[in-house]
Design an enzyme around this catalytic site. Structure first.
Site, PDB file in Angstrom:
ATOM      1  N   TYR A 194      30.274   4.377  57.061  1.00  0.00           N
ATOM      2  CA  TYR A 194      29.189   3.326  57.334  1.00  0.00           C
ATOM      3  C   TYR A 194      28.350   3.059  56.257  1.00  0.00           C
ATOM      4  CZ  TYR A 194      24.722   1.693  58.795  1.00  0.00           C
ATOM      5  OH  TYR A 194      23.519   0.993  59.058  1.00  0.00           O
ATOM      6  N   SER A 195      27.770   4.066  55.694  1.00  0.00           N
ATOM      7  CA  SER A 195      26.824   3.783  54.461  1.00  0.00           C
ATOM      8  C   SER A 195      27.594   3.263  53.344  1.00  0.00           C
ATOM      9  CB  SER A 195      25.872   5.100  54.292  1.00  0.00           C
ATOM     10  OG  SER A 195      26.949   6.086  53.851  1.00  0.00           O
ATOM     11  N   THR A 222      20.419  -0.546  54.985  1.00  0.00           N
ATOM     12  CA  THR A 222      20.005   0.901  55.304  1.00  0.00           C
ATOM     13  C   THR A 222      19.542   1.644  54.297  1.00  0.00           C
ATOM     14  OG1 THR A 222      20.833   2.867  56.487  1.00  0.00           O
ATOM     15  CG2 THR A 222      22.187   1.241  55.498  1.00  0.00           C
ATOM     16  N   ASP A 223      18.612   2.496  54.338  1.00  0.00           N
ATOM     17  CA  ASP A 223      18.305   3.522  53.457  1.00  0.00           C
ATOM     18  C   ASP A 223      19.507   4.478  53.365  1.00  0.00           C
ATOM     19  OD1 ASP A 223      18.097   5.118  55.851  1.00  0.00           O
ATOM     20  OD2 ASP A 223      16.240   5.764  55.352  1.00  0.00           O
ATOM     21  N   GLU A 224      20.440   4.449  54.135  1.00  0.00           N
ATOM     22  CA  GLU A 224      21.639   5.481  53.681  1.00  0.00           C
ATOM     23  C   GLU A 224      22.528   5.245  52.900  1.00  0.00           C
ATOM     24  OE1 GLU A 224      23.685   6.517  57.720  1.00  0.00           O
ATOM     25  OE2 GLU A 224      21.828   6.068  58.800  1.00  0.00           O
ATOM     26  N   ASN A 261      15.481  16.492  63.138  1.00  0.00           N
ATOM     27  CA  ASN A 261      15.987  16.263  64.374  1.00  0.00           C
ATOM     28  C   ASN A 261      15.576  16.958  65.486  1.00  0.00           C
ATOM     29  OD1 ASN A 261      17.224  14.167  62.873  1.00  0.00           O
ATOM     30  ND2 ASN A 261      19.289  15.448  62.727  1.00  0.00           N
ATOM     31  N   LYS A 302      28.099  -0.185  53.944  1.00  0.00           N
ATOM     32  CA  LYS A 302      26.854  -1.199  53.772  1.00  0.00           C
ATOM     33  C   LYS A 302      26.478  -1.406  52.396  1.00  0.00           C
ATOM     34  CE  LYS A 302      24.274  -2.463  56.454  1.00  0.00           C
ATOM     35  NZ  LYS A 302      24.246  -3.651  57.244  1.00  0.00           N
ATOM     36  N   HIS A 333      27.233  15.282  57.021  1.00  0.00           N
ATOM     37  CA  HIS A 333      25.796  14.981  57.493  1.00  0.00           C
ATOM     38  C   HIS A 333      24.753  14.992  56.445  1.00  0.00           C
ATOM     39  CE1 HIS A 333      23.063  15.894  61.303  1.00  0.00           C
ATOM     40  NE2 HIS A 333      22.924  14.873  60.466  1.00  0.00           N
TER      41      HIS A 333
HETATM   42  P1  NAD Z   1      24.098  -2.801  66.515  1.00  0.00           P
HETATM   43  O1  NAD Z   1      25.322  -1.956  66.556  1.00  0.00           O
HETATM   44  O2  NAD Z   1      23.158  -2.369  67.703  1.00  0.00           O
HETATM   45  O3  NAD Z   1      24.200  -4.361  66.593  1.00  0.00           O
HETATM   46  C1  NAD Z   1      25.212  -4.923  65.818  1.00  0.00           C
HETATM   47  C2  NAD Z   1      25.605  -6.312  66.439  1.00  0.00           C
HETATM   48  O4  NAD Z   1      26.478  -7.015  65.400  1.00  0.00           O
HETATM   49  C3  NAD Z   1      26.211  -6.360  67.775  1.00  0.00           C
HETATM   50  O5  NAD Z   1      25.537  -7.203  68.487  1.00  0.00           O
HETATM   51  C4  NAD Z   1      27.669  -6.662  67.667  1.00  0.00           C
HETATM   52  O6  NAD Z   1      28.108  -7.296  68.649  1.00  0.00           O
HETATM   53  C5  NAD Z   1      27.593  -7.535  66.261  1.00  0.00           C
HETATM   54  N1  NAD Z   1      28.778  -7.611  65.739  1.00  0.00           N
HETATM   55  C6  NAD Z   1      29.437  -6.628  65.135  1.00  0.00           C
HETATM   56  N2  NAD Z   1      30.578  -6.977  64.463  1.00  0.00           N
HETATM   57  C7  NAD Z   1      30.525  -8.251  64.516  1.00  0.00           C
HETATM   58  C8  NAD Z   1      31.457  -9.320  64.045  1.00  0.00           C
HETATM   59  N3  NAD Z   1      32.458  -8.985  63.260  1.00  0.00           N
HETATM   60  N4  NAD Z   1      30.885 -10.540  64.175  1.00  0.00           N
HETATM   61  C9  NAD Z   1      29.956 -10.953  64.648  1.00  0.00           C
HETATM   62  N5  NAD Z   1      29.100  -9.920  65.502  1.00  0.00           N
HETATM   63  C10 NAD Z   1      29.455  -8.556  64.964  1.00  0.00           C
HETATM   64  O7  NAD Z   1      23.299  -2.413  65.233  1.00  0.00           O
HETATM   65  P2  NAD Z   1      21.663  -2.233  64.722  1.00  0.00           P
HETATM   66  O8  NAD Z   1      21.056  -1.031  65.183  1.00  0.00           O
HETATM   67  O9  NAD Z   1      20.977  -3.644  65.638  1.00  0.00           O
HETATM   68  O10 NAD Z   1      21.730  -2.777  63.372  1.00  0.00           O
HETATM   69  C11 NAD Z   1      21.561  -3.993  62.905  1.00  0.00           C
HETATM   70  C12 NAD Z   1      21.634  -4.152  61.283  1.00  0.00           C
HETATM   71  O11 NAD Z   1      20.718  -3.270  60.793  1.00  0.00           O
HETATM   72  C13 NAD Z   1      22.767  -3.572  60.811  1.00  0.00           C
HETATM   73  O12 NAD Z   1      23.169  -4.333  59.512  1.00  0.00           O
HETATM   74  C14 NAD Z   1      22.578  -2.109  60.393  1.00  0.00           C
HETATM   75  O13 NAD Z   1      23.322  -1.483  59.297  1.00  0.00           O
HETATM   76  C15 NAD Z   1      21.131  -2.447  59.924  1.00  0.00           C
HETATM   77  N6  NAD Z   1      20.171  -1.174  60.118  1.00  0.00           N
HETATM   78  C16 NAD Z   1      20.197  -0.431  61.212  1.00  0.00           C
HETATM   79  C17 NAD Z   1      19.298   0.628  61.433  1.00  0.00           C
HETATM   80  C18 NAD Z   1      18.957   1.457  62.667  1.00  0.00           C
HETATM   81  O14 NAD Z   1      18.337   2.327  62.654  1.00  0.00           O
HETATM   82  N7  NAD Z   1      19.710   0.793  63.798  1.00  0.00           N
HETATM   83  C19 NAD Z   1      18.480   1.057  60.270  1.00  0.00           C
HETATM   84  C20 NAD Z   1      18.405   0.315  58.873  1.00  0.00           C
HETATM   85  C21 NAD Z   1      19.403  -0.800  59.030  1.00  0.00           C
HETATM   86  P1  TYD Z   2      21.872   8.532  64.548  1.00  0.00           P
HETATM   87  O1  TYD Z   2      20.783   7.946  65.413  1.00  0.00           O
HETATM   88  O2  TYD Z   2      23.261   8.399  64.845  1.00  0.00           O
HETATM   89  O3  TYD Z   2      21.367   7.865  63.170  1.00  0.00           O
HETATM   90  P2  TYD Z   2      21.935   8.150  61.797  1.00  0.00           P
HETATM   91  O4  TYD Z   2      23.000   8.857  61.638  1.00  0.00           O
HETATM   92  O5  TYD Z   2      22.237   6.691  61.362  1.00  0.00           O
HETATM   93  O6  TYD Z   2      20.842   8.712  60.988  1.00  0.00           O
HETATM   94  O7  TYD Z   2      21.593  10.037  64.095  1.00  0.00           O
HETATM   95  C1  TYD Z   2      20.193  10.472  63.841  1.00  0.00           C
HETATM   96  C2  TYD Z   2      20.204  12.013  63.476  1.00  0.00           C
HETATM   97  O8  TYD Z   2      20.301  12.509  64.560  1.00  0.00           O
HETATM   98  C3  TYD Z   2      21.268  12.263  62.393  1.00  0.00           C
HETATM   99  O9  TYD Z   2      21.041  13.112  61.550  1.00  0.00           O
HETATM  100  C4  TYD Z   2      22.232  12.966  63.414  1.00  0.00           C
HETATM  101  C5  TYD Z   2      21.469  13.351  64.527  1.00  0.00           C
HETATM  102  N1  TYD Z   2      22.350  13.323  66.006  1.00  0.00           N
HETATM  103  C6  TYD Z   2      22.292  14.630  66.711  1.00  0.00           C
HETATM  104  O10 TYD Z   2      21.773  15.662  66.214  1.00  0.00           O
HETATM  105  N2  TYD Z   2      22.895  14.345  67.839  1.00  0.00           N
HETATM  106  C7  TYD Z   2      23.372  13.322  68.439  1.00  0.00           C
HETATM  107  O11 TYD Z   2      23.936  13.253  69.643  1.00  0.00           O
HETATM  108  C8  TYD Z   2      23.380  12.218  67.736  1.00  0.00           C
HETATM  109  C9  TYD Z   2      23.830  10.839  68.327  1.00  0.00           C
HETATM  110  C10 TYD Z   2      22.645  12.358  66.318  1.00  0.00           C
END
Ligand code: NAD
Ligand code: TYD
Length: 349
Positions: free
Chosen positions: A156-157, A131-133, A255, A160, A291
């Site tokens: 989280y970040s 992630t970019d975070e 947001n 990662k 945040h």
């Molecule tokens: P998600 O939470 O929707 O899915 C995560 C999946 O991992 C789930 O299916 C969960 O069951 C599985 N999982 C969790 N713990 C596990 C374990 N111990 N063993 C096996 N499986 C396990 O997440 P996502 O949004 O699909 O993100 C996927 C990846 O992309 C992550 O690595 C996240 O850091 C990265 N990412 C997400 C975003 C975003 O905006 N969602 C952006 C950039 C990077």
């Molecule tokens: P989120 O979807 O949780 O992604 P991330 O924290 O990984 O960026 O949140 C996106 C942005 O929206 C973040 O700045 C937090 C804000 N946010 C709200 O303002 N209200 C909400 O209910 C949620 C879930 C997020």
């Protein structure tokens, strides 16, 4: 790449990636999806894929922290490629209970690396999704490049970031062929409705309050999930081993603007409520601790070396996403009611 281990394939991006590989890409091999099915994992997302591609798709319920289970998967399926999505992914949850983030994101990634190292003779690539975070927070100006130092601010970040460092170290120390991608915020089909976009879409449709943290002026860069999947597969095929690539959507927005845009689109699509615009549902709530103010991604490297560019704009992507949630109310109901977990217990114990 004939035998690809995809971890976390039942989550949001993993589901979209597996669908992309099998339905839309030139990938010719077989996918072994390892997922432990946490609250965020829903195997129903891929039930039709299992039926349509029985020779090319296989699901294994296993935890990436379980070394023995991983060993069995690597041996039985002669894994030659790893694409690692599995993670705890929600910042708010990491603030309340960081434990699972440390376990899955750090220890789980370490286990996968150990397995890949053990089977290095046949491993063609270990691709790590990040992630970019990890880069921390920006002020009004500036962008994250691949050279930006890591300064993660949430559990989280930070978890990662730790996993990214481990992946890099396994390349430098043991010569494991790796690539890493750091992507901005994704949105699109199958996203668990705790994240901003699906939460706001569903609450807006149901006339519920739309909770915006702090002053709503935090900025995120948004990328439609299918564009992310295309970028990942391109990096896996053509990216330079040992390198990291930033992936962004060229769609920076505050947001509050994102939430207003969703309100207006829902009004347009299903009609305004009697009370007027759905914008009236916006409710400012207490800010998230730590945040991050602004994220912005410079993806020049990906654009110039691999010729990738996002196909969806924020406006077309959000429209598609709204349409998907309108057409998948049954999916939403099962996810929100927890029925999908009853199904998991019935099928997988
Ligand atoms: P998600 O939470 O929707 O899915 C995560 C999946 O991992 C789930 O299916 C969960 O069951 C599985 N999982 C969790 N713990 C596990 C374990 N111990 N063993 C096996 N499986 C396990 O997440 P996502 O949004 O699909 O993100 C996927 C990846 O992309 C992550 O690595 C996240 O850091 C990265 N990412 C997400 C975003 C975003 O905006 N969602 C952006 C950039 C990077
Ligand atoms: P989120 O979807 O949780 O992604 P991330 O924290 O990984 O960026 O949140 C996106 C942005 O929206 C973040 O700045 C937090 C804000 N946010 C709200 O303002 N209200 C909400 O209910 C949620 C879930 C997020």
């Amino acid at each position: 790449m004939k035998q690809m281990l995809v971890t976390g394939g039942c989550g949001f991006i993993g589901t979209n990636f597996i669908r992309y590989l099998l339905e839309d890409s030139d990938f010719q091999g077989r996918i072994i999806n390892v997922d432990s099915l946490t609250y965020a994992g829903n195997p129903e997302n891929l039930a039709d894929i299992q039926e349509r591609f029985p020779e090319r798709y296989c699901f294994v319920k296993a935890d990436i922290c379980d070394l023995e289970a991983l060993e069995t998967v690597f041996e039985r399926h002669a894994i030659d490629t790893v694409c690692h999505f599995a993670a705890e992914s929600h910042v708010d949850r990491s603030i309340v209970r960081p434990d699972a983030f440390i376990r899955t994101n750090i220890v789980g990634t370490f286990n996968l690396l150990q397995m890949a190292k053990k089977h290095k003779d046949r491993i063609l690539l270990f691709h790590h999704i990040s992630t970019d975070e990890v880069f921390g927070s920006l002020g009004k100006n500036g962008v994250f490049t691949e050279e930006t130092p890591y300064r993660p601010n949430s559990p989280y970040s930070a978890s990662k970031a730790a996993s990214d460092h481990l992946v890099r170290a396994y390349h430098k120390t043991y010569g494991l062929p790796i690539t890493v991608s750091n992507c901005s915020n994704n949105y699109g089909p199958y996203q668990f409705p705790e994240k901003l976009v699906p939460l706001m879409i569903l609450n807006a449709l149901e006339g519920k309050p739309l909770p915006v943290y702090g002053d709503g002026k935090n900025v995120r860069d948004w990328l439609y999930v299918k564009d992310h999947c295309r970028a990942i597969w391109l990096i896996m095929k053509k990216g330079k081993r040992g390198e990291t690539y930033n992936i962004g959507g060229n769609s920076e927005v505050e947001n509050i603007r994102m939430v207003e845009m969703i309100c207006d689109l829902v009004d347009e699509r299903v009609g305004k409520p009697e009370t007027g615009s759905r914008r009236a549902l916006i409710t400012f709530v207490k800010d998230r601790p730590g945040h991050d103010r602004r994220y912005a991604i410079d993806f020049t490297k990906l654009k110039e070396t691999l010729h990738w560019y996002p196909e969806e704009s924020l406006s077309t992507g959000i429209r598609k996403t709204l349409q998907w949630y309108l057409e998948h109310r049954e999916w939403v109901n099962r996810v929100r009611s927890g029925e999908y977990q009853a199904w998991i217990r019935e099928h997988y114990g």
